[in-house]
Design a protein around this motif. Structure first.
Motif, PDB file in Angstrom:
ATOM      1  N   ARG A 355       0.796  -1.116  -0.064  1.00  0.00           N
ATOM      2  CA  ARG A 355       0.175   0.010   0.053  1.00  0.00           C
ATOM      3  C   ARG A 355       0.926   1.364   0.093  1.00  0.00           C
ATOM      4  NH1 ARG A 355      -3.885   0.290   5.073  1.00  0.00           N
ATOM      5  NH2 ARG A 355      -1.828   0.833   5.823  1.00  0.00           N
ATOM      6  N   CYS A 356       0.506   2.296  -0.675  1.00  0.00           N
ATOM      7  CA  CYS A 356       1.260   3.444  -0.907  1.00  0.00           C
ATOM      8  C   CYS A 356       1.160   4.421   0.380  1.00  0.00           C
ATOM      9  CB  CYS A 356       0.739   4.278  -2.266  1.00  0.00           C
ATOM     10  SG  CYS A 356       1.489   5.896  -2.244  1.00  0.00           S
ATOM     11  N   SER A 357       2.159   4.860   0.865  1.00  0.00           N
ATOM     12  CA  SER A 357       1.886   5.644   2.227  1.00  0.00           C
ATOM     13  C   SER A 357       1.386   6.932   1.942  1.00  0.00           C
ATOM     14  CB  SER A 357       3.287   5.438   3.002  1.00  0.00           C
ATOM     15  OG  SER A 357       4.226   6.113   1.980  1.00  0.00           O
ATOM     16  N   LYS A 358       1.455   7.356   0.591  1.00  0.00           N
ATOM     17  CA  LYS A 358       0.798   8.709   0.318  1.00  0.00           C
ATOM     18  C   LYS A 358      -0.464   8.727   0.051  1.00  0.00           C
ATOM     19  CE  LYS A 358       5.000  11.287   0.589  1.00  0.00           C
ATOM     20  NZ  LYS A 358       5.804  11.049  -0.723  1.00  0.00           N
ATOM     21  N   CYS A 359      -0.935   7.884  -0.756  1.00  0.00           N
ATOM     22  CA  CYS A 359      -2.255   7.965  -1.381  1.00  0.00           C
ATOM     23  C   CYS A 359      -2.884   6.751  -1.078  1.00  0.00           C
ATOM     24  CB  CYS A 359      -2.197   8.106  -2.626  1.00  0.00           C
ATOM     25  SG  CYS A 359      -2.070   6.699  -3.909  1.00  0.00           S
ATOM     26  N   GLY A 360      -2.591   5.587  -0.425  1.00  0.00           N
ATOM     27  CA  GLY A 360      -3.247   4.670   0.016  1.00  0.00           C
ATOM     28  C   GLY A 360      -3.427   3.642  -1.330  1.00  0.00           C
ATOM     29  N   PHE A 361      -2.985   3.703  -2.424  1.00  0.00           N
ATOM     30  CA  PHE A 361      -3.204   3.068  -3.767  1.00  0.00           C
ATOM     31  C   PHE A 361      -2.625   1.416  -3.180  1.00  0.00           C
ATOM     32  CE2 PHE A 361      -2.260   0.998  -7.713  1.00  0.00           C
ATOM     33  CZ  PHE A 361      -3.293   1.565  -8.620  1.00  0.00           C
ATOM     34  N   ARG A 362      -3.463   0.431  -3.370  1.00  0.00           N
ATOM     35  CA  ARG A 362      -3.067  -1.032  -3.027  1.00  0.00           C
ATOM     36  C   ARG A 362      -2.510  -1.594  -4.501  1.00  0.00           C
ATOM     37  NH1 ARG A 362      -7.212  -2.521   1.418  1.00  0.00           N
ATOM     38  NH2 ARG A 362      -7.168  -0.820   2.830  1.00  0.00           N
ATOM     39  N   GLN A 369       7.518   3.291  -7.790  1.00  0.00           N
ATOM     40  CA  GLN A 369       6.909   4.807  -8.168  1.00  0.00           C
ATOM     41  C   GLN A 369       5.238   4.101  -7.805  1.00  0.00           C
ATOM     42  OE1 GLN A 369       6.812   6.387 -12.008  1.00  0.00           O
ATOM     43  NE2 GLN A 369       6.536   8.645 -11.060  1.00  0.00           N
ATOM     44  N   CYS A 370       4.602   5.031  -7.160  1.00  0.00           N
ATOM     45  CA  CYS A 370       3.338   4.499  -6.981  1.00  0.00           C
ATOM     46  C   CYS A 370       2.400   4.881  -8.425  1.00  0.00           C
ATOM     47  CB  CYS A 370       2.574   5.343  -5.814  1.00  0.00           C
ATOM     48  SG  CYS A 370       0.626   5.210  -5.739  1.00  0.00           S
ATOM     49  N   PRO A 371       1.531   3.880  -8.625  1.00  0.00           N
ATOM     50  CA  PRO A 371       0.852   3.766 -10.223  1.00  0.00           C
ATOM     51  C   PRO A 371      -0.344   4.769  -9.778  1.00  0.00           C
ATOM     52  CG  PRO A 371       1.160   1.459  -9.643  1.00  0.00           C
ATOM     53  CD  PRO A 371       1.308   2.383  -8.306  1.00  0.00           C
ATOM     54  N   GLY A 372      -0.713   5.117  -8.789  1.00  0.00           N
ATOM     55  CA  GLY A 372      -1.929   5.937  -8.275  1.00  0.00           C
ATOM     56  C   GLY A 372      -1.510   7.360  -8.202  1.00  0.00           C
ATOM     57  N   CYS A 373      -0.336   7.907  -7.362  1.00  0.00           N
ATOM     58  CA  CYS A 373      -0.121   9.031  -7.124  1.00  0.00           C
ATOM     59  C   CYS A 373       1.537   9.493  -7.577  1.00  0.00           C
ATOM     60  CB  CYS A 373      -0.197   9.725  -5.710  1.00  0.00           C
ATOM     61  SG  CYS A 373       1.140   8.763  -4.670  1.00  0.00           S
ATOM     62  N   THR A 374       1.933   8.582  -8.232  1.00  0.00           N
ATOM     63  CA  THR A 374       3.178   8.721  -9.138  1.00  0.00           C
ATOM     64  C   THR A 374       4.348   9.248  -7.974  1.00  0.00           C
ATOM     65  OG1 THR A 374       3.106  11.093  -9.710  1.00  0.00           O
ATOM     66  CG2 THR A 374       2.055   9.661 -11.343  1.00  0.00           C
ATOM     67  N   ASP A 377       9.437   5.825  -3.996  1.00  0.00           N
ATOM     68  CA  ASP A 377       9.604   5.262  -2.488  1.00  0.00           C
ATOM     69  C   ASP A 377       8.513   5.573  -1.799  1.00  0.00           C
ATOM     70  OD1 ASP A 377      12.238   4.628  -3.340  1.00  0.00           O
ATOM     71  OD2 ASP A 377      13.110   6.628  -2.771  1.00  0.00           O
ATOM     72  N   SER A 378       7.197   5.544  -2.262  1.00  0.00           N
ATOM     73  CA  SER A 378       6.022   5.801  -1.073  1.00  0.00           C
ATOM     74  C   SER A 378       5.473   4.357  -0.778  1.00  0.00           C
ATOM     75  CB  SER A 378       5.018   6.525  -1.755  1.00  0.00           C
ATOM     76  OG  SER A 378       4.570   5.906  -2.918  1.00  0.00           O
ATOM     77  N   TYR A 379       6.125   3.166  -1.268  1.00  0.00           N
ATOM     78  CA  TYR A 379       5.613   1.983  -1.032  1.00  0.00           C
ATOM     79  C   TYR A 379       6.514   1.211   0.257  1.00  0.00           C
ATOM     80  CZ  TYR A 379       1.918   1.232  -4.302  1.00  0.00           C
ATOM     81  OH  TYR A 379       0.766   1.379  -4.865  1.00  0.00           O
TER      82      TYR A 379
HETATM   83 ZN   LIG Z   1       0.400   6.738  -4.181  1.00  0.00          ZN
END
Ligand SMILES: [Zn+2]
Length: 390
Positions: A355-362, A369-374, A377-379
């Motif tokens: 889960r992304c720590s910035k936007c919660g994208f699972r 790089q988060c596919p949700g919020c780009t 290092d947010s995972y």
């Molecule tokens: Zn994210």
């Protein structure tokens, strides 16, 4: 019922119209000319109220022909349309402004910047890139354009251009893009590695480490490049640095690292490393790797023992499911045990996400790089079940 945004849309022209009449009242001049502009505003307003936004835009465009002072109204309307996702309408407004040769160059540059944002929102990256590249020549828009281009190049995976852009922002705006730039070099290195070009991969990864010495991703890739080049000591050195610098990320390389240690006759050291890190940095992924290694090297009984010990220290459903799987495999034909395992498996599958720590994208897989919020290092390298327990 009209939404809040739509009320804004109507309120804005209304305010402009009010300003108009007041100015007219003060000046008491140009009465005849001024009559035409408020009329067009009122017409646009009526059309908006009747939910005919396209005709309303035509009316507002007429207003700007009559009085360039209504440019602000166009920006405000364009912004609102863009925010509402009605990008085509925003594009029409801004394209119109841009085409007006009688407007000052400064206003046309503003319109171009808005148009670039419209294209970006619409996902028309080529056009957005073109707009922002033209704006690089405009001192007032240069930094904004560089920031937009940095976003666009990342979306297009144009890493060389992204590096160049980030560098300019660091020089000209004093911003820090060290983490992202290291990732851009890592992307290039990974692509070269995938293409079998180990020399190019090595050059890129050296760049990444020069930019960000502690970049975990760069260490992961650097170890893999060294391993494929047959430089075992270098590979071990890079991966062991992850244990000392960022031990929570060790699960990402633990399988390859322990395999390499074993291949060089250091099996005891590999087992020690796994047990030590399970104690200090327990993780479900690391438990899985340790379990596989112990089963292969010391037998299934030792593997099961490791699972039981770890479950006592860190009770997790995902760990318990592994234990059930081991038991079920040992007790062939115990259909009830197998049924229980399958039931638990179905329940805990969603706990195994990252889960992304910035936007919660699972996501099922770990991402740099988060596919949700780009974000980079947010995972955290931990499964959902562990994240919610800590
Ligand atoms: Zn994210």
């Amino acid at each position: 019922m009209l939404e809040l945004d739509l009320w804004y849309l109507i309120g804005l022209p209304l305010l402009f119209a009010a300003g108009w009449w007041l100015r007219g009242f003060d000046a008491r001049v140009r009465a005849a000319e001024q009559g035409a502009a408020p009329q067009a505003l009122t017409r646009g307003l009526n059309l908006l109220l009747n939910e005919q936004p396209d005709k309303a835009i035509d009316a507002f465009i007429d207003v700007v022909k009559l009085d360039p002072e209504t440019i602000e109204l166009h920006y405000a309307l364009g912004n609102l349309f863009r925010r509402r996702g009605e990008v085509e309408r925003a594009v029409r407004i801004h394209t119109h402004l841009l085409s007006r040769t009688d407007l000052p160059a400064k206003e046309r540059a503003n319109a171009l910047a808005e148009l670039g944002q419209d294209y970006l929102k619409a996902g028309l990256l080529d056009r957005a890139e073109d707009a922002f590249t033209r704006l690089l020549q405009e001192p007032a828009h240069r930094l904004g354009a560089l920031r937009a281009l940095l976003r666009i190049y990342q979306m297009e995976r144009e890493w060389v251009k992204a590096i160049e852009c980030a560098r300019r922002l660091e020089r000209e705006a004093g911003e820090t893009h060290q983490v992202a730039v290291a990732h851009f070099h890592c992307e290039l290195a990974q692509a070269a590695l995938n293409g079998g070009d180990l020399d190019a991969a090595k050059r890129y990864i050296d760049e990444a480490l020069a930019v960000h010495r502690r970049s975990v991703r760069a260490l992961v890739i650097a170890g893999e490049i060294a391993r494929q080049r047959g430089a075992t000591d270098d590979a071990l050195r890079y991966w062991l640095r992850i244990e000392s610098d960022a031990p929570e990320y060790l699960p990402l390389v633990a399988a390859r690292l322990t395999e390499l240690l074993d291949a060089t006759g250091r099996r005891a050291e590999a087992l020690n490393l796994l047990r030590r890190n399970l104690l200090d940095w327990p993780s479900i992924d690391l438990l899985e790797i340790a379990y596989q290694r112990v089963c292969a090297w010391e037998g299934t009984a030792a593997g099961e023992q490791l699972l039981r010990e770890q479950l006592r220290r860190q009770p997790t459903l995902l760990g318990f499911e592994k234990l059930l799987a081991a038991r079920s495999a040992a007790a062939q034909g115990d259909s009830e045990l197998e049924l229980l395992r399958m039931l638990i498996h179905a329940q805990v599958r969603k706990l195994a996400r990252y889960r992304c720590s910035k936007c919660g994208f699972r996501a099922r897989e770990f991402h740099w790089q988060c596919p949700g919020c780009t974000s980079w290092d947010s995972y955290p390298p931990r499964r959902l079940e562990e994240l919610d327990n800590t």
